[in-house]
Motif scaffolding. Structure first.
Motif, PDB file in Angstrom:
ATOM      1  N   LEU A   1      18.708  26.886 -58.985  1.00  0.00           N
ATOM      2  CA  LEU A   1      19.500  26.496 -57.821  1.00  0.00           C
ATOM      3  C   LEU A   1      20.642  27.489 -57.601  1.00  0.00           C
ATOM      4  N   ALA A   2      21.340  27.838 -58.670  1.00  0.00           N
ATOM      5  CA  ALA A   2      22.438  28.804 -58.564  1.00  0.00           C
ATOM      6  C   ALA A   2      21.928  30.133 -58.012  1.00  0.00           C
ATOM      7  N   LEU A   3      20.782  30.565 -58.464  1.00  0.00           N
ATOM      8  CA  LEU A   3      20.197  31.823 -58.002  1.00  0.00           C
ATOM      9  C   LEU A   3      19.836  31.752 -56.519  1.00  0.00           C
ATOM     10  N   ILE A   4      19.307  30.623 -56.076  1.00  0.00           N
ATOM     11  CA  ILE A   4      18.963  30.454 -54.660  1.00  0.00           C
ATOM     12  C   ILE A   4      20.224  30.494 -53.794  1.00  0.00           C
ATOM     13  N   VAL A   5      21.256  29.758 -54.189  1.00  0.00           N
ATOM     14  CA  VAL A   5      22.508  29.745 -53.427  1.00  0.00           C
ATOM     15  C   VAL A   5      23.135  31.141 -53.429  1.00  0.00           C
ATOM     16  N   LEU A   6      23.102  31.806 -54.577  1.00  0.00           N
ATOM     17  CA  LEU A   6      23.618  33.174 -54.670  1.00  0.00           C
ATOM     18  C   LEU A   6      22.846  34.094 -53.724  1.00  0.00           C
ATOM     19  N   GLY A   7      21.530  33.950 -53.667  1.00  0.00           N
ATOM     20  CA  GLY A   7      20.727  34.763 -52.760  1.00  0.00           C
ATOM     21  C   GLY A   7      21.102  34.540 -51.304  1.00  0.00           C
TER      22      GLY A   7
ATOM     23  N   VAL B   1      29.161  25.893 -58.744  1.00  0.00           N
ATOM     24  CA  VAL B   1      30.309  26.685 -59.190  1.00  0.00           C
ATOM     25  C   VAL B   1      29.844  28.060 -59.658  1.00  0.00           C
ATOM     26  N   LEU B   2      28.768  28.098 -60.415  1.00  0.00           N
ATOM     27  CA  LEU B   2      28.219  29.360 -60.908  1.00  0.00           C
ATOM     28  C   LEU B   2      27.840  30.281 -59.750  1.00  0.00           C
ATOM     29  N   ALA B   3      27.118  29.766 -58.771  1.00  0.00           N
ATOM     30  CA  ALA B   3      26.689  30.570 -57.623  1.00  0.00           C
ATOM     31  C   ALA B   3      27.879  31.107 -56.836  1.00  0.00           C
TER      32      ALA B   3
ATOM     33  N   SER C   1      31.939  27.982 -50.004  1.00  0.00           N
ATOM     34  CA  SER C   1      31.396  26.637 -49.774  1.00  0.00           C
ATOM     35  C   SER C   1      30.757  26.093 -51.040  1.00  0.00           C
ATOM     36  N   SER C   2      30.041  26.952 -51.740  1.00  0.00           N
ATOM     37  CA  SER C   2      29.384  26.551 -52.984  1.00  0.00           C
ATOM     38  C   SER C   2      30.418  26.133 -54.029  1.00  0.00           C
ATOM     39  N   LEU C   3      31.487  26.904 -54.149  1.00  0.00           N
ATOM     40  CA  LEU C   3      32.560  26.548 -55.086  1.00  0.00           C
ATOM     41  C   LEU C   3      33.170  25.197 -54.720  1.00  0.00           C
TER      42      LEU C   3
END
Length: 157
Positions: free
Chosen positions: A6-12, A92-94, A130-132
């Motif tokens: 999930l973090a990787l998708i949001v980061l992408g 938070v990670l993303a 937004s993710s944070l």
């Protein structure tokens, strides 16, 4: 683990959206999405939220490293067993990595989501921000739920 995915998708999504803004818009250019409410406005931020601590690049690198160590520790220790906390930590990670990559490779953060409420213009932000925000809200909810359960079970101290 699903939370890292999930973090990787949001980061992408964050990095692709910033790349599109950098490649297709001039700094300061704005596109109206919903009049009097939502705009895509290309700006750069060398600080944190609302441009505080501008120019403190080393400080941001240190804070990012500390946050990443803490988030990954809690993800491994607790988050993978507690879905809400795992979800929160993934966001938070993303967000942390998304803005870190901007600072590392661009020297500044690309912001572009611009909202207006009447005469108030909210500071321009991005997907990582937004993710944070979502991650922190979910952490607060997780803490409140956990505290309520502990009080109910009599194990709250």
């Amino acid at each position: 683990m699903i939370y890292y995915l999930l973090a990787l998708i949001v980061l992408g999504i964050d990095q692709i959206s910033k790349y599109m803004i950098v490649k297709n818009m001039d700094v300061g250019q704005s596109i109206t999405m919903i009049p009097q409410f939502l705009y895509v406005t290309s700006i750069r931020n060398k600080g944190a939220a609302w441009s505080i601590l501008e120019g403190q690049r080393l400080f941001f690198f240190i804070v990012t490293f500390v946050v990443l160590v803490i988030v990954i520790y809690y993800m491994q220790k607790i988050g993978r067993f507690r879905p809400l906390l795992g979800l929160a930590l993934a966001f938070v990670l993303a967000g942390t990595v998304g803005n870190f990559l901007d600072r590392l490779f661009r020297g500044e953060v690309v912001d572009f989501i611009h909202t207006v409420f009447g005469s108030y213009q909210f500071p321009v932000f991005n997907v990582a921000d937004s993710s944070l925000f979502i991650g922190v809200v979910l952490i607060i909810i997780y803490i409140l739920i956990t505290e309520k359960k502990e009080k109910k079970n009599g194990s709250f101290k």
